[in-house]
Design a protein around this motif. Sequence first.
Motif, PDB file in Angstrom:
ATOM      1  N   GLY B  43       2.152  17.248   7.096  1.00 20.11           N
ATOM      2  CA  GLY B  43       1.042  17.701   7.955  1.00 20.11           C
ATOM      3  C   GLY B  43       0.763  17.515   9.420  1.00 20.11           C
ATOM      4  O   GLY B  43      -0.152  17.251  10.132  1.00 20.11           O
ATOM      5  N   VAL B  44       1.992  17.826  10.153  1.00 23.05           N
ATOM      6  CA  VAL B  44       2.118  17.683  11.480  1.00 23.05           C
ATOM      7  C   VAL B  44       2.741  18.834  12.267  1.00 23.05           C
ATOM      8  O   VAL B  44       3.254  19.630  11.432  1.00 23.05           O
ATOM      9  CB  VAL B  44       3.046  16.507  11.919  1.00 23.05           C
ATOM     10  N   SER B  45       2.501  19.210  13.439  1.00 24.79           N
ATOM     11  CA  SER B  45       3.045  20.357  14.183  1.00 24.79           C
ATOM     12  C   SER B  45       4.200  19.835  15.225  1.00 24.79           C
ATOM     13  O   SER B  45       4.452  18.694  14.926  1.00 24.79           O
ATOM     14  CB  SER B  45       2.079  20.713  15.242  1.00 24.79           C
ATOM     15  N   GLU B  46       5.193  20.822  15.171  1.00 24.95           N
ATOM     16  CA  GLU B  46       6.284  20.468  15.817  1.00 24.95           C
ATOM     17  C   GLU B  46       6.192  19.510  17.263  1.00 24.95           C
ATOM     18  O   GLU B  46       7.240  18.595  17.283  1.00 24.95           O
ATOM     19  CB  GLU B  46       7.310  21.605  16.296  1.00 24.95           C
ATOM     20  N   GLN B  47       5.252  19.861  17.932  1.00 25.31           N
ATOM     21  CA  GLN B  47       5.157  19.083  19.193  1.00 25.31           C
ATOM     22  C   GLN B  47       4.423  17.957  19.235  1.00 25.31           C
ATOM     23  O   GLN B  47       4.285  17.284  20.134  1.00 25.31           O
ATOM     24  CB  GLN B  47       4.758  20.316  20.296  1.00 25.31           C
ATOM     25  N   ASP B  48       4.057  17.451  18.093  1.00 24.65           N
ATOM     26  CA  ASP B  48       3.265  16.410  17.898  1.00 24.65           C
ATOM     27  C   ASP B  48       4.104  15.180  18.421  1.00 24.65           C
ATOM     28  O   ASP B  48       5.227  15.110  17.889  1.00 24.65           O
ATOM     29  CB  ASP B  48       2.499  16.199  16.425  1.00 24.65           C
ATOM     30  N   ILE B  49       3.467  14.638  19.359  1.00 30.35           N
ATOM     31  CA  ILE B  49       4.599  13.400  19.820  1.00 30.35           C
ATOM     32  C   ILE B  49       3.962  11.990  18.935  1.00 30.35           C
ATOM     33  O   ILE B  49       2.975  11.859  18.884  1.00 30.35           O
ATOM     34  CB  ILE B  49       3.991  13.084  21.385  1.00 30.35           C
ATOM     35  N   LEU B  50       5.085  11.280  18.424  1.00 28.80           N
ATOM     36  CA  LEU B  50       4.995  10.223  17.761  1.00 28.80           C
ATOM     37  C   LEU B  50       5.287   8.969  18.649  1.00 28.80           C
ATOM     38  O   LEU B  50       4.609   7.838  18.246  1.00 28.80           O
ATOM     39  CB  LEU B  50       6.066  10.371  16.649  1.00 28.80           C
ATOM     40  N   PRO B  54       9.772   4.841  27.520  1.00 28.24           N
ATOM     41  CA  PRO B  54       9.960   5.508  28.813  1.00 28.24           C
ATOM     42  C   PRO B  54      11.329   4.781  29.593  1.00 28.24           C
ATOM     43  O   PRO B  54      11.871   5.587  30.356  1.00 28.24           O
ATOM     44  CB  PRO B  54       8.910   4.687  29.566  1.00 28.24           C
ATOM     45  N   GLN B  55      11.612   3.579  29.029  1.00 30.54           N
ATOM     46  CA  GLN B  55      13.040   3.156  29.631  1.00 30.54           C
ATOM     47  C   GLN B  55      14.246   4.170  29.595  1.00 30.54           C
ATOM     48  O   GLN B  55      15.185   3.952  29.908  1.00 30.54           O
ATOM     49  CB  GLN B  55      13.330   1.815  29.264  1.00 30.54           C
ATOM     50  N   ARG B  56      14.195   4.715  28.662  1.00 34.04           N
ATOM     51  CA  ARG B  56      15.442   5.957  27.898  1.00 34.04           C
ATOM     52  C   ARG B  56      14.757   7.313  28.387  1.00 34.04           C
ATOM     53  O   ARG B  56      15.586   8.307  28.102  1.00 34.04           O
ATOM     54  CB  ARG B  56      15.382   5.962  26.580  1.00 34.04           C
ATOM     55  N   GLY B  57      13.548   7.443  29.033  1.00 36.04           N
ATOM     56  CA  GLY B  57      13.357   8.895  29.389  1.00 36.04           C
ATOM     57  C   GLY B  57      13.248   9.687  28.103  1.00 36.04           C
ATOM     58  O   GLY B  57      13.392  10.827  28.232  1.00 36.04           O
ATOM     59  N   ARG B  58      12.734   9.045  26.992  1.00 35.65           N
ATOM     60  CA  ARG B  58      12.834   9.984  25.970  1.00 35.65           C
ATOM     61  C   ARG B  58      11.383   9.731  25.146  1.00 35.65           C
ATOM     62  O   ARG B  58      11.031   8.568  25.038  1.00 35.65           O
ATOM     63  CB  ARG B  58      13.806   9.479  24.978  1.00 35.65           C
ATOM     64  N   SER B  59      10.887  11.177  24.563  1.00 38.28           N
ATOM     65  CA  SER B  59       9.676  10.800  23.596  1.00 38.28           C
ATOM     66  C   SER B  59      10.172  11.505  22.538  1.00 38.28           C
ATOM     67  O   SER B  59      11.305  12.282  22.612  1.00 38.28           O
ATOM     68  CB  SER B  59       8.571  11.594  24.355  1.00 38.28           C
ATOM     69  N   VAL B  60       9.756  11.329  21.339  1.00 38.27           N
ATOM     70  CA  VAL B  60      10.041  11.672  19.935  1.00 38.27           C
ATOM     71  C   VAL B  60       8.768  12.538  19.488  1.00 38.27           C
ATOM     72  O   VAL B  60       7.596  12.056  19.276  1.00 38.27           O
ATOM     73  CB  VAL B  60      10.308  10.606  19.090  1.00 38.27           C
ATOM     74  N   ASP B  61       9.158  13.694  19.331  1.00 43.18           N
ATOM     75  CA  ASP B  61       8.061  14.508  18.531  1.00 43.18           C
ATOM     76  C   ASP B  61       8.678  14.627  17.091  1.00 43.18           C
ATOM     77  O   ASP B  61       9.352  14.326  16.509  1.00 43.18           O
ATOM     78  CB  ASP B  61       7.987  15.921  19.301  1.00 43.18           C
ATOM     79  N   GLN B  63       9.178  17.397  15.385  1.00 44.22           N
ATOM     80  CA  GLN B  63      10.279  18.149  14.986  1.00 44.22           C
ATOM     81  C   GLN B  63      11.476  17.327  14.970  1.00 44.22           C
ATOM     82  O   GLN B  63      12.355  17.597  13.932  1.00 44.22           O
ATOM     83  CB  GLN B  63      10.417  19.418  15.656  1.00 44.22           C
ATOM     84  N   GLN B  64      11.673  16.543  15.855  1.00 40.37           N
ATOM     85  CA  GLN B  64      12.890  15.786  16.037  1.00 40.37           C
ATOM     86  C   GLN B  64      12.977  14.775  14.730  1.00 40.37           C
ATOM     87  O   GLN B  64      14.172  14.608  14.259  1.00 40.37           O
ATOM     88  CB  GLN B  64      12.973  14.878  17.439  1.00 40.37           C
ATOM     89  N   ALA B  65      11.815  13.844  14.435  1.00 37.12           N
ATOM     90  CA  ALA B  65      11.795  13.287  13.218  1.00 37.12           C
ATOM     91  C   ALA B  65      12.140  14.291  11.931  1.00 37.12           C
ATOM     92  O   ALA B  65      13.018  13.729  10.939  1.00 37.12           O
ATOM     93  CB  ALA B  65      10.557  12.554  13.181  1.00 37.12           C
ATOM     94  N   ALA B  66      11.616  15.439  11.770  1.00 30.31           N
ATOM     95  CA  ALA B  66      11.821  16.109  10.991  1.00 30.31           C
ATOM     96  C   ALA B  66      13.378  16.378  10.695  1.00 30.31           C
ATOM     97  O   ALA B  66      13.785  16.641   9.503  1.00 30.31           O
ATOM     98  CB  ALA B  66      10.871  17.488  10.852  1.00 30.31           C
ATOM     99  N   ILE B  67      13.835  16.756  11.990  1.00 28.62           N
ATOM    100  CA  ILE B  67      15.509  17.235  11.711  1.00 28.62           C
ATOM    101  C   ILE B  67      16.324  15.973  11.386  1.00 28.62           C
ATOM    102  O   ILE B  67      16.893  16.211  10.388  1.00 28.62           O
ATOM    103  CB  ILE B  67      15.853  17.377  13.266  1.00 28.62           C
ATOM    104  N   CYS B  68      15.963  14.757  11.651  1.00 27.02           N
ATOM    105  CA  CYS B  68      16.761  13.535  11.321  1.00 27.02           C
ATOM    106  C   CYS B  68      16.402  13.524   9.720  1.00 27.02           C
ATOM    107  O   CYS B  68      17.218  12.848   9.066  1.00 27.02           O
ATOM    108  CB  CYS B  68      16.293  12.532  11.951  1.00 27.02           C
ATOM    109  N   ALA B  69      15.200  13.538   9.264  1.00 26.28           N
ATOM    110  CA  ALA B  69      14.747  13.426   7.855  1.00 26.28           C
ATOM    111  C   ALA B  69      15.717  14.410   6.944  1.00 26.28           C
ATOM    112  O   ALA B  69      16.252  13.936   5.938  1.00 26.28           O
ATOM    113  CB  ALA B  69      13.316  13.403   7.622  1.00 26.28           C
ATOM    114  N   VAL B  70      15.694  15.607   7.662  1.00 24.04           N
ATOM    115  CA  VAL B  70      16.475  16.757   6.678  1.00 24.04           C
ATOM    116  C   VAL B  70      18.016  16.199   6.856  1.00 24.04           C
ATOM    117  O   VAL B  70      18.517  16.111   5.792  1.00 24.04           O
ATOM    118  CB  VAL B  70      16.432  18.047   7.236  1.00 24.04           C
TER     119      VAL B  70
END
Lengths: 185, 368
Positions: B43-50, B54-61, B63-70
């Motif tokens: 029930g989420v959209s691709e760009q929803d930020i989870l 900041p110390q890694r300069g990375r945010s996780v959305d 879609q990225q979680a879905a890719i890893c789950a697949v």
Amino acid sequence: MPRIEVLSPVPAAEPVAPVALAPRQTIPAQAHLTLICNGKPKAREILSFMAQELGETMSLGEVEIFSKPTAAFPITDQQARELAQRSDLVIAALGDCGACSACSLHDAIQMERLGVPATVVITDVFQRTVASFSRTLGVEGYHSVVLPHPVSSRSEERLRRLARESAQTAHDQLAGSALMLAAAA
Amino acid sequence: MVEVLEVEDAEVQELFFERGWTDGLPIVPPTPARVQAMLAAGGVSEQDILGSIPQRGRSVDAQQAAICAVMAGARPDYFPIVLCAVEALLDPAFNAHSVLTSTGGAAICTVVSGPIAAEIGMNSTHNALGPGNRANATIGRALRLLAMTVLDARPGLMDASSIGHPGKYTLCFAEDPPPSPWSSLRESLGFQAQDTTVTLMATEGPRQIANHLNGDGHDVLRTFAAMLRSPATFMVGKGGQALAVVGPEHMIAFVEAGISREQACEEIVRQSRIAPEAIVRAGVLIEKGAQHDMTPGADGLLPSVLGPEDLLLVSAGGGGAGWSSMMPAFAPRIHSRAVTRRVRGPEEMLPDCGEDSCAIQLPPLPQE
């Protein structure tokens, strides 16, 4: 041969905005040297010995030890701003594990961003880890004072010798006479 | 922006291996259709930020979680659990930046407590921590794959694990509802019985606890304490957290002795305090003037687990001999804390974090 589309799990490479280092101007007389100590065993000792050695080649006034409550977090933005207001030079230590070297590196780069020449003390086994984090923090190839691992189990005599042997490197990195980043700029 | 690759079907696995996008095992290719199905189930959209580091300069959305789950082989109905776990992973209290970098080589121990666990077929009984259950295996694996790819925690680089352990592949299981009068893990943490929660703790590998012949619950508590009180464990003497899987026989022993969850935690924490001399006898030095305050308490002892609230007891495992399992945190509590989040169903919106930068009113441009 059938072809399929797949999505990359790795974020598309976006260039990290490069972080400008603090300018290396003439070190003021009676410079305020802040040692950001992460509380790892022997971190305080190695920093203190390095400060003593630097005092032989620089005009140092106050030498302040700023102690972090844990090596696993960088200093906060507010702490960095407050330190920058009173520091002329910063050394962050001791990066002798994975998380602590990443966080001490972060501390040094935060100070650079705020206009304070800095460096970070790490042990040799973490050079690759620190190099990876340097890239993500926008300072690819950032310098460091590299000591042979381990440091935390060394005697006082050995630590003094390490400080003596690395003092010139630290001086050059803080004063800017041996910057490695000119090529990366 | 996600990169879309067009690859020969027969070459997908080698591509992912070559690029370091796996945990050393084959993955399920994350095709757009599979990723979309995963997102829809959450029930989420691709760009929803989870969340972000900041110390890694990375945010996780999402879609990225879905890719890893697949990639991990998860079914879409597992995705609400995965989403919740990713949010917990990115909670600043968990301190993923350090957890994923540390030489200590922590697993992302993931415990699901609540009705959704059974709905999606998670295992909470026989071989709960072992292989054979798709949900257990793939939910945990999705987190590790996300850590290695999206968060760039690659061995020898931004993952400086010295030894590591097999729990880093996956370490995820469900709570078996404990016998009355013990409450569930989620209820003990302040959630409702009808909720499903995900608890993450950064842990060392599991140490199996054996007490097969003694049905006295008070004696079994001593066994748990003895397993914790190991001078060779990093956090012991400094004060950390721990997660213990309480097997069925040991649960029965506690209940029959009238030992509540709270009493069990208090007793294990108290009895696992350790004398400085015991640490030194094992060849480990006491830190002085360093980040870990190893000053003995009034009882002359040092903590293994800091307090009763820092010990999570989870009922799980199959019937049989008296086995349980202890997983100490990889480091003292000042470095990382366990995080528990409630699972949102696909019908629930992501939380509204209030006003954000979108609400900034820019001043009008000066008139020419």
